[in-house]
Design a protein around this motif. Structure first.
Motif, PDB file in Angstrom:
ATOM      1  N   VAL A  71      -5.051  -0.823  -3.891  1.00  0.00           N
ATOM      2  CA  VAL A  71      -5.613  -1.205  -2.592  1.00  0.00           C
ATOM      3  C   VAL A  71      -7.030  -1.716  -2.811  1.00  0.00           C
TER       4      VAL A  71
ATOM      5  N   VAL B 238      -5.638   2.834   4.079  1.00  0.00           N
ATOM      6  CA  VAL B 238      -6.572   1.955   3.364  1.00  0.00           C
ATOM      7  C   VAL B 238      -8.001   2.468   3.512  1.00  0.00           C
TER       8      VAL B 238
ATOM      9  N   LYS C  48      -8.548   5.146   1.002  1.00  0.00           N
ATOM     10  CA  LYS C  48      -8.504   4.712  -0.390  1.00  0.00           C
ATOM     11  C   LYS C  48      -9.664   3.788  -0.773  1.00  0.00           C
TER      12      LYS C  48
ATOM     13  N   THR D  23      -7.493  -6.311   0.904  1.00  0.00           N
ATOM     14  CA  THR D  23      -6.459  -5.756   1.773  1.00  0.00           C
ATOM     15  C   THR D  23      -7.073  -5.272   3.079  1.00  0.00           C
ATOM     16  N   GLN D  24      -8.174  -4.549   2.950  1.00  0.00           N
ATOM     17  CA  GLN D  24      -8.857  -4.008   4.128  1.00  0.00           C
ATOM     18  C   GLN D  24      -9.351  -5.114   5.047  1.00  0.00           C
TER      19      GLN D  24
ATOM     20  N   VAL E 181       0.841  -1.206   0.000  1.00  0.00           N
ATOM     21  CA  VAL E 181       0.000   0.000   0.000  1.00  0.00           C
ATOM     22  C   VAL E 181       0.874   1.252   0.000  1.00  0.00           C
TER      23      VAL E 181
END
Length: 436
Positions: free
Chosen positions: A64, A102, A105, A68-69, A58
């Motif tokens: 992203v 994150v 984004k 990922t989150q 990231v």
């Protein structure tokens, strides 16, 4: 670890801190064995090493995604990985930086964002929380099973304990206490018990009227500026009590000796005020002093061990085994990994005449982790089930802990044993000694 941070982050304070942390990681894998989510899921992206790799991507400008989150959301921030890391990687700070980026984004769905906003508006506000809890308890019979079970009961021990008023301020030695957000409603006897014990030691425990939430709830839900504002408010509230003060007659007297934390979840955050506000010219110096003064209640009592033992009467070695009480002590992650305080509360309880049972995998999280039990209920319940099995394995008659979140989470498991803060249990012991 080599890094090539993207332009959007590399020259910022967060980017510089993250890069320094990333460069310390050698990907040795020691952290995998201590990570609760990796043990449950077996996915390296749900381990500290995997999440560090995701955060590195990231920060280097890679795309992203919600995946990922998800992996970052699943992290409990228990910081057990920090305890075993041979390179001293400050993973907790890195994951906060990564989550914040994150969040900006990727964003959240309306429903997810609403839940997080509601938590940030409810938990840090004692008045709102108390009103909603009272309403929830009244409506409990009408609620669905899962929601009904999530509303904590009022234990009889808490009802009895809340009848005890705190002793008057009467000693020259004084310490501040953080009241907390949910603790005054859910367990009002904890701070009262701490005040009674310290009063016996010649220390008055006082509170600053304008102090409030420590900021952890908002900060760890990625509303980091909101969290910092809570921190600034507390610094402002505590500062008049910290330095030299006028006693009203023109004499200058020394301020409070310490800021006492009875909830380790708050303690680990307040001890980091100096770091988190280091770039704020108006608060950096004051915040550093606040962090320096902040002590967990176990640290305070450890420093007063000799006086405490005299209150308890004869040393443990001269007490009969029949007077022992078997306790299982659950050390919160914020205590043993965040503040790196291990064995202190346990030592005090043993000195008071209690027998502590062996708890397997005591380094693993119970699954509470602030709002984690609400936002990640399935993983949280698996961890809770494992923790209860470990706590009950030594056949104690009572469970002790050191953080309000862990206390309520363990109580919610349906265990037949009483679950209380260890300071309440110690206070009961001292009261029993007074009666005898």
């Amino acid at each position: 670890m080599q890094t090539h941070l993207a332009d959007f982050i590399k020259d910022s304070p967060e980017g510089q801190e993250a890069e320094a942390i990333l460069r310390n990681c050698v990907h040795c894998g020691f952290c995998l064995a201590t990570c609760p989510t990796y043990q449950l899921l077996g996915d390296e992206l749900d381990s500290p090493r995997g999440r560090i790799y995701l955060i590195k991507q990231v920060l280097e400008g890679a795309p992203v995604t919600q995946k990922t989150q998800l992996h970052l959301d699943r992290c409990l921030t228990c910081r057990a990985c920090e305890t075993v890391c041979p390179s001293g990687v400050q993973y907790g700070r890195l994951v906060d930086i990564g989550r914040g980026i994150v969040e900006k984004k990727v964003g959240r769905s309306f429903a997810a964002a609403t839940v997080r906003y509601a938590l940030r508006q409810t938990l840090p506000n004692p008045g709102v929380f108390a009103s909603l809890l009272k309403l929830g308890r009244s409506a409990r019979p009408l609620l669905p099973g899962v929601l009904r079970d999530s509303i904590p009961h009022t234990k009889n021990s808490q009802l009895a304990g809340s009848q005890f008023s705190q002793p008057p301020v009467q000693h020259q030695r004084k310490m501040l206490v953080l009241e907390g957000c949910v603790q005054p409603t859910l367990a009002p006897n904890i701070n009262a018990a701490a005040a009674r014990i310290l009063d016996k030691l010649g220390i008055s425990l006082i509170k600053a009227p304008n102090a409030g939430c420590c900021g952890a709830v908002s900060y760890h839900l990625n509303a980091q500026q909101e969290g910092l504002d809570y921190m600034r408010r507390n610094v402002d509230a505590w500062w008049p009590y910290v330095g030299m003060q006028d006693d009203g007659g023109g004499e200058r007297v020394v301020g409070v000796e310490a800021i006492v934390m009875t909830a380790s979840g708050c303690g680990v955050t307040v001890k980091e005020y100096g770091h988190l506000l280091r770039h704020d010219p108006a608060y950096a110096e004051k915040a550093a002093r606040i962090s320096e003064l902040t002590k967990d209640i176990s640290e305070i009592l450890e420093a007063e061990t000799q006086a405490l033992v005299s209150l308890l009467g004869r040393p443990l070695a001269h007490r009969g085994v029949a007077k022992k009480t078997r306790l299982a002590f659950h050390s919160p992650c914020t205590l043993q990994h965040g503040m790196q305080i291990r064995g202190v509360a346990e030592k005090i309880l043993v000195a008071a005449g209690f027998e502590l049972t062996y708890v397997p995998d005591a380094h693993l999280c119970c699954g509470s982790a602030g709002t984690y039990s609400i936002l990640q209920p399935e993983l949280s319940q698996q961890l809770l089930k494992n923790k209860i099995a470990a706590l009950e394995s030594g056949q104690p008659i009572r469970i002790a802990t050191a953080n309000i979140g862990c206390l309520m989470h363990v109580r919610s498991s349906g265990t037949s044993m009483a679950v209380d803060h260890w300071i309440e249990i110690l206070d009961e012991k001292l009261q029993d000694n007074d009666i005898r």
